[in-house]
Design an enzyme around this catalytic site. Structure first.
Site, short mmCIF file in Angstrom:
data_model
loop_
_atom_site.label_atom_id
_atom_site.label_comp_id
_atom_site.label_asym_id
_atom_site.label_seq_id
_atom_site.Cartn_x
_atom_site.Cartn_y
_atom_site.Cartn_z
N ASP A 160 1.83 50.65 6.92
CA ASP A 160 0.51 51.08 6.47
C ASP A 160 -0.04 52.08 7.49
O ASP A 160 -0.56 51.70 8.54
CB ASP A 160 -0.43 49.89 6.35
CG ASP A 160 -0.09 49.01 5.18
OD1 ASP A 160 -0.01 49.52 4.05
OD2 ASP A 160 0.11 47.80 5.38
N ASP B 209 -0.07 46.53 -4.12
CA ASP B 209 -0.39 46.29 -2.72
C ASP B 209 -1.83 45.84 -2.62
O ASP B 209 -2.74 46.55 -3.03
CB ASP B 209 -0.18 47.59 -1.93
CG ASP B 209 -0.41 47.42 -0.43
OD1 ASP B 209 -0.82 46.34 0.00
OD2 ASP B 209 -0.18 48.41 0.29
#
Length: 222
Positions: A32, A174
């Site tokens: 991320d 996600d």
């Protein structure tokens, strides 16, 4: 496929976390990448990712939650990421950005924030191998799953079928993916499941967490 986010890991032991996730049976590792501008947090630079690349043979993907994906793309490919995910909201020329990623030798993918309609990517489906439907607003781990994104997942699936690419393009989700939410996402059409907190906080460890999510998702798609 189970794609763990390393965001909840101990940042001082990221290499160990990558190795532990690989041993737990995940399919790839997601990084991320946050720039402190497109989203509030600031996370992994390319050198940090590169420092862990020799700890597993699993593919790395970088989820670029950044305003300048074109300027950053090369660095993350060189760090060992074989797929780069860019946000439709973060680039003025999405078609060009995805093409640039392909020219770097990586797979290109596109992400949609919860408020962004699937129509925003209707004309770039030929350039991607994955569409990420965010099931939280990006920027923080541990958020609550937004169940109203499930119709959106179905809409993306229908778009891919209409484009003749349903067998070639993955749908990833996600945000808030856990034992009590994964079935809904998988049944809607998602086949790549990003999980962070649900894996690292599972009382029986990473291996049990990965097996549980995979089993629940597989049953939901049966």
């Amino acid at each position: 496929m189970i794609a763990p986010s390393v965001l909840p890991a101990d940042f001082s032991r990221l290499g160990d976390a990558v190795e532990a996730l690989a041993q737990a049976g995940v399919d790839l590792i997601q990084w991320d990448v946050m720039d402190g501008q497109f989203v509030p947090n600031l996370t992994f630079g390319p050198d940090v990712i590169a420092s862990t690349r020799d700890r597993t043979d699993l593919p790395f993907e970088a989820h670029l939650m950044v305003w300048t994906p074109d300027a950053m793309a090369r660095h993350y490919v060189e760090a060992g990421c074989s797929r780069l995910i860019v946000h439709a909201e973060a680039t003025t020329h999405l078609h060009r950005t995805l093409g640039n990623i392909a020219e770097l030798g990586a797979s290109a993918a596109v992400a949609l924030n919860p408020a962004t309609p699937p129509s925003a990517i209707a004309h770039v489906l030929d350039l991607v191998d994955l569409v990420l439907v965010m099931t939280v607003n990006p920027g923080f781990g541990g958020q609550r799953y937004i169940a109203t994104m499930e119709p959106k997942i179905r809409e993306v699936q229908a778009m891919l079928e209409a484009a003749g690419r349903a067998d070639e393009v993955h749908i990833e989700v996600d945000g808030g993916i856990a034992a009590d939410t994964v079935a809904g996402a998988a049944a809607a059409g998602a086949n790549v499941l990003v999980a962070g907190s649900a894996l690292f906080r599972h009382p029986d460890g990473l291996g049990a967490a990965v097996s549980e999510l995979r089993s629940l998702a597989t049953a939901a798609r049966a």
